[in-house]
Write a protein that holds these residues in place. Structure first.
Motif: not given
Length: 374
Positions: A315-330
């Motif tokens: 969920a943390k990873l998915a929310l990070g992507l939803a906030s506009g971050l790239s996978l590397a940034e997450v």
């Protein structure tokens, strides 16, 4: 009547046309009409099934008397309004010719017209508006001479101007209502809506946008009325995105602004051209920026886990992507390896029925309407 000269007539016409674009000037314009005809009272009114006191504009309004009229006397006035509705648009009539003695024996005249020294009037319906109509009326007082043929002729020549004024009023009134509704709707969003020109000069911000720009720790603010990213390298990127969108060489760009204060939130934003259909006159190259503060991971963590049966890490990873971050940034922000991030992402794909990071982000963003919390 004391014959009106060309300057007086021109001044009255100019006043009416100016007031059509700024209706707050209309009482002053109606006062000019009263003076033009040496009347005791002048009025531009809207009459119909939903008539309201604010629908009539007079040169010298008495709000309490008007409210009394609409509350107590409109039933008495209905027969006269019905008679006026039968007069062709543009035809000038005199009160005594249309209503006869019936008018002065009625409460409407005794308790509303007579107290305002309205003893003899000429009027014309200037515009049909569905079941309603607009009426222009000028009255003379008890000690004045009745309107003569020259008065009638001048009044007739003024009616096309009145028609144009009321048409503009209806058109601009609808636009004003639509804009007010749109602004209220934008103010309900938790998204910041910001409109700037290509030099980053601010043209508009909704309520959330104003709050974002006024927050000292926000990575996005104003300097000299222009949009300003706190970090110099982010300011350069922001300028590039706005320039590209303003020139329409790139339809949309996105970036993440990083907060300097660890207690503040980063801001994710998208820059897109503003459709010419919605642009203000002379501002066809304005750009719209949609911005959103990146919520802490816990903000939507429980909801994301419940909706899609995700683990906390997923969920943390998915929310990070939803906030506009790239996978590397997450991965970097959460202190995990890229291999671990990819494993979490594969499980998120499986549980949400998606195949791409952008689909995951879109799904989580769509799961909750971005409305402001009361």
């Amino acid at each position: 009547m004391a014959r009106a000269n060309l300057d007086t007539v021109t001044s009255a016409v100019d006043g009416l046309l100016d007031a059509a674009l700024d209706f707050e000037q209309m009482p002053g314009a109606i006062e000019q009409v009263r003076k033009l005809f040496n009347g005791s009272k002048a009025c531009l009114g809207h009459f119909g099934p939903d008539t309201h006191p604010a629908d009539s504009i007079t040169n010298n309004s008495d709000p309490e008397l008007d409210a009394f009229c609409y509350r107590e006397l409109m039933t008495e006035a209905q027969s006269f309004i019905a008679q006026v509705a039968g007069v062709p648009v543009g035809t000038v009539y005199r009160d005594h010719a249309l209503f006869g003695d019936e008018l002065r024996s009625n409460r409407f005249w005794r308790e509303w017209m007579a107290p305002q020294d309205m003893y003899g009037g000429m009027a014309s319906r200037v515009l049909e508006a569905g079941p309603s109509f607009w009426l222009c009326d000028v009255q003379r007082g008890r000690g004045q001479e009745p309107f003569d043929a020259a008065d009638i002729a001048l009044f007739e020549r003024l009616m096309p101007v009145m028609r144009r004024v009321t048409q503009l009023r209806q058109q601009l009134g609808r636009v004003s209502i639509e804009r007010d509704m749109a602004r209220r709707a934008l103010d309900e969003l938790s998204l910041a809506i910001i409109i700037v020109d290509r030099s980053l000069q601010l043209a508009y911000a909704n309520a959330v946008g104003e709050e974002l720009l006024a927050t000292p720790d926000s990575p996005l603010g104003l300097r000299g009325g222009k949009l300003h990213a706190r970090a110099p390298f982010e300011q350069g990127r922001l300028k590039d995105l706005v320039t590209e969108a303003g020139d329409r060489t790139a339809m949309r760009g996105q970036m993440l602004l990083t907060a300097r204060n660890p207690d503040a939130r980063d801001v994710s934003l998208a820059v897109t051209p503003l459709s010419p259909a919605y642009a203000l006159s002379g501002r066809v190259n304005d750009v719209m920026i949609v911005a959103r503060a990146v919520e802490p991971a816990s903000g939507g963590l429980i909801a994301a886990r419940q909706m899609f049966d995700l683990t906390e890490a997923e969920a943390k990873l998915a929310l990070g992507l939803a906030s506009g971050l790239s996978l590397a940034e997450v991965a970097q922000g959460q202190g995990i390896r890229m291999t671990t991030a990819r494993t979490h992402l594969a499980r998120v794909f499986s549980k949400t029925g998606t195949r791409q990071q952008s689909q995951v982000a879109a799904l989580l963003r769509a799961a909750e309407l971005p409305l402001r919390r009361p």
